[in-house]
Design an enzyme around this catalytic site. Structure first.
Site, mmCIF file in Angstrom:
data_model
loop_
_atom_site.group_PDB
_atom_site.id
_atom_site.type_symbol
_atom_site.label_atom_id
_atom_site.label_comp_id
_atom_site.label_asym_id
_atom_site.label_seq_id
_atom_site.Cartn_x
_atom_site.Cartn_y
_atom_site.Cartn_z
ATOM 1 N N HIS A 20 0.783 -1.257 0.087
ATOM 2 C CA HIS A 20 -0.112 -0.098 0.002
ATOM 3 C C HIS A 20 0.783 1.230 0.028
ATOM 4 C CE1 HIS A 20 -3.280 2.200 0.972
ATOM 5 N NE2 HIS A 20 -2.742 3.556 1.544
ATOM 6 N N GLU A 21 1.934 1.441 0.666
ATOM 7 C CA GLU A 21 2.573 2.281 1.267
ATOM 8 C C GLU A 21 3.605 2.855 0.158
ATOM 9 O OE1 GLU A 21 1.666 5.114 3.493
ATOM 10 O OE2 GLU A 21 0.148 2.932 4.141
ATOM 11 N N HIS A 41 3.882 6.823 -6.808
ATOM 12 C CA HIS A 41 2.692 7.731 -7.486
ATOM 13 C C HIS A 41 3.731 8.866 -7.654
ATOM 14 C CE1 HIS A 41 -1.156 9.792 -6.721
ATOM 15 N NE2 HIS A 41 -0.630 9.870 -8.293
ATOM 16 N N HIS A 47 1.807 4.489 -2.870
ATOM 17 C CA HIS A 47 1.613 5.850 -2.912
ATOM 18 C C HIS A 47 2.977 6.394 -3.182
ATOM 19 C CE1 HIS A 47 -1.654 6.618 -0.966
ATOM 20 N NE2 HIS A 47 -1.997 5.945 0.643
HETATM 21 ZN ZN LIG Z 1 -2.645 5.498 1.644
#
Ligand SMILES: [Zn+2]
Length: 676
Positions: A465-466, A472, A469
């Site tokens: 998940h991290e 991105h 990010h």
């Molecule tokens: Zn998040």
């Protein structure tokens, strides 16, 4: 004091090795002064305002201040100490003062407004228009366009709102702290994990009592509701939790809820919006109240029948196992957990040896290399703030793309949880490309002398998940820093992170890294199936619950008038009506302790949890159709989502990538709520 302040010298990567806490204060003072001068220069410029001399100049002002602030606040989260914390108390007001002065700077706003109103006469790029709109709205949403009298009222409302929200939070905290259940007989705690019992014993001891003291803190409350055999204990805890700030005492929040709702509506009206939700949604992908409402209703329509079936199953199970005839709210978590154990028997400890941290990281890098042609080279020459931090230079093909800092283990001075942050955002200033410096911070079990760091499956998905990010931020390819990377609308920002989690459930991906750290054997397929099946367990109920919170949020914030709304519980019951499956508890109320929307920043935003899931499931469906390592799909995704940041409306970006609008069906299928 040291003569040379490394923060006030030119630096590319943060100069951690030379950095001392005493450097921050003078660096902040100096860079604040500089930022104010830069803004003064924009206002005093005698040329007529243009995009370049106003909007761009403002966007690139305060660069040094931004970098110093990112270093300081990242340290305060990941490697703090009392000195830094004390300094944060001094620095934060200085920064909000700076920001307030900026937003109230009439000379500056007049120039921005001229450029904004003249925009149709220019050939601005899409990105320039996005930046112009963003800056203009930042001012007008804070009242820059109002007359003086209305501006004054707006300031008053803001002050009242922050006081009332603060009071709301203090009351919830006081109610949490005031509750304690004293248990002297250990037998009454049957079923509760030893670690929870132990901390309850320590709590009692600290208060000079014998036995155990149970509190409403999450680490105590949740395990009790899930594991306590003692039904009466569960009931007492549940009632304590659900009546927070709803009792007839000084900590009651009913009036505060009504006051916050009234003030938010008045604020929205002042700024020309029909409701607080309309005001918030102006800067969201969802855009309009009816979009949010129909979104929640669509999901509920599919989830509710499943939820009803699941509830029936739990009730039957409770009746069969313990003869429970009048099933109540405090029975739900307990019997649902028991049923889950019975059905899946998924032992975290058996899985952990297959998820050794370094293997998982290597697997994650390999997946990214297959998808996006990225490679990660460890580079110990980059300075770090703690010896546990590992740094990588990230390349796309042969081109340097970004620096990645990875800080994985807990220690005193690091806050809980996991997050992505940046030390520098990507941007392009007058043709010079600046690449981002990105950091992921987690709290995974530390390796010991004879055991490496072994992750739970939940930690594996957290890491992905991290990292999503981080992708991105690292792939960003924009001109302006405030539109770069993860600087996107709130209900869009979780797409890249949640999307990455999907690879954790795929056999082809797991085979790359889920290998036993001693035998090197790949995680057996039946475990993978079990992980998938158990992740959908009671999905109907969970979805219905999430939707109900979203509905409650909108019930308070989409109001166009507060006339006649004077009973918090009655208003809440109405909002919950379509989602309620168990008998209501009279003296419980959610709103009076719903900190997300009355204290934190989630007002009119609770729906976005589900919204983001719809996006990531629908996006991943394309990967599933074309192959989870399909390069063409990955390329489209990188080009349209990862690189674009906030330079284009998210709805447009998403359609460019996916070829159609997001469809909730993919999520409902993944959750097992409709047939695959
Ligand atoms: Zn998040």
């Amino acid at each position: 004091m040291t003569k040379i302040n490394p923060l006030l010298q030119k630096f590319d990567h943060p100069p951690f090795s030379k950095l001392k806490t005493e450097h921050f204060k003078p660096a902040f003072e100096e860079s604040l002064k500089e930022a104010r001068q830069e803004i003064d220069a924009i206002v005093k410029n005698s040329e007529s305002p243009s995009f370049k001399n106003t909007i761009e100049a403002l966007e690139f002002s305060g660069n040094q201040l931004g970098r110093i602030a990112s270093i300081f606040f990242n340290l305060n989260s990941a490697e703090t100490n009392p000195e830094i914390q004390k300094l944060a108390q001094e620095i934060s007001p200085l920064l909000s003062e700076f920001n307030n002065d900026l937003l109230l700077n009439k000379g500056l706003f007049d120039k921005i407004k001229q450029v904004y109103e003249d925009k149709s006469n220019h050939d601005f790029t899409g990105e320039q228009i996005m930046l112009l709109d963003k800056i203009y709205k930042n001012f007008t949403r804070n009242g820059a366009n109002l007359n003086e009298e209305k501006q004054e009222r707006l300031r008053e409302i803001d002050k009242l709102l922050s006081l009332t929200s603060l009071k709301f939070g203090e009351n919830v905290l006081a109610e949490t702290n005031n509750f304690q259940l004293h248990i002297s007989d250990e037998a009454e705690l049957d079923g509760i994990p030893d670690s929870v019992k132990e901390s309850a014993r320590v709590t009692a001891k600290e208060k000079g009592e014998e036995g155990y003291i149970l509190t409403l803190d999450f680490p105590t409350y949740i395990p009790i509701m899930k594991f306590a055999k003692n039904r009466n204990l569960r009931k007492q805890m549940f009632l304590g939790f659900g009546s927070k700030a709803f009792k007839d005492n000084e900590f009651n929040n009913e009036e505060n809820v009504l006051e916050i709702v009234r003030l938010r509506l008045e604020r929205a009206n002042l700024l020309g919006f029909d409701s607080h939700a309309d005001f918030v949604l102006q800067e969201r992908m969802a855009q309009r109240i009816d979009n949010v409402e129909s979104f929640l209703d669509d999901i509920l329509e599919k989830a509710l029948p499943a939820a009803e079936k699941e509830m029936e199953e739990i009730k039957v199970f409770a009746l069969e196992s313990d003869g429970i005839k009048d099933f109540q709210k405090w029975d739900k978590a307990y019997y649902s957990e028991k049923l889950k154990q019975k059905k899946f028997d998924l032992d975290e400890e058996v899985l952990k040896p297959y998820f050794e941290l370094n293997q998982v990281i290597m697997g994650m890098f390999e997946i990214t290399s297959k998808l996006f042609n990225l490679s990660f080279k460890r580079d110990d020459s980059i300075e770090v703030y703690h010896k546990d931090v590992v740094t990588y230079k990230v390349y796309e093909g042969n081109t340097y793309l970004a620096t990645l800092y990875a800080d994985f283990h807990p220690r005193p001075g690091k806050r809980d949880g996991a997050w992505m942050t940046t030390y520098k955002d990507q941007y392009n200033y007058e043709g010079k490309e600046e690449r981002p410096q990105v950091s992921i911070v987690c709290n995974f079990t530390k390796p010991t002398k004879d055991k490496p760091s072994l992750l739970t499956f939940n930690e594996v998905t957290t890491l992905f998940h991290e990292f999503g990010h981080a992708l991105h931020a690292m792939n960003a390819n924009t001109t302006y820093p405030s539109l770069s990377g993860a600087s996107v609308y709130w209900d869009f920002v979780e797409l890249p992170s949640q999307l990455m989690e999907n690879w954790c459930y795929e056999k082809e991906a797991l085979e790359l890294f889920a290998k036993h750290y001693e035998t090197n054997k790949v995680l057996p397929i039946e475990y993978i199936e079990k992980i998938k099946a158990s992740s959908n367990f009671m999905e109907g109920l969970q979805t219905t619950r999430q939707v109900s919170f979203g509905k409650l949020d909108m019930a308070w914030h989409a109001l166009k008038t507060t006339e006649g709304i004077d009973n918090v519980k009655a208003h809440e019951d109405k909002a919950f009506k379509s989602t309620e499956l168990l008998p209501d508890v009279d003296n419980n109320c959610m709103s009076t302790a719903f900190g997300h929307i009355f204290q934190g920043g989630y007002s009119s935003g609770y729906y976005s949890y589900k919204w983001a899931e719809v996006l990531d499931a629908d996006a991943f469906e394309l990967f599933k159709e074309e192959g989870i390592f399909n390069e063409a799909v990955a390329k489209k995704y990188k080009k349209n989502i990862l690189q674009k940041g906030g330079t284009i409306e998210p709805t447009k970006l998403y359609k460019e990538f996916r070829g159609k609008e997001p469809d909730p069906k993919a999520l409902l299928k993944r959750a097992g709520l409709i047939p695959a």
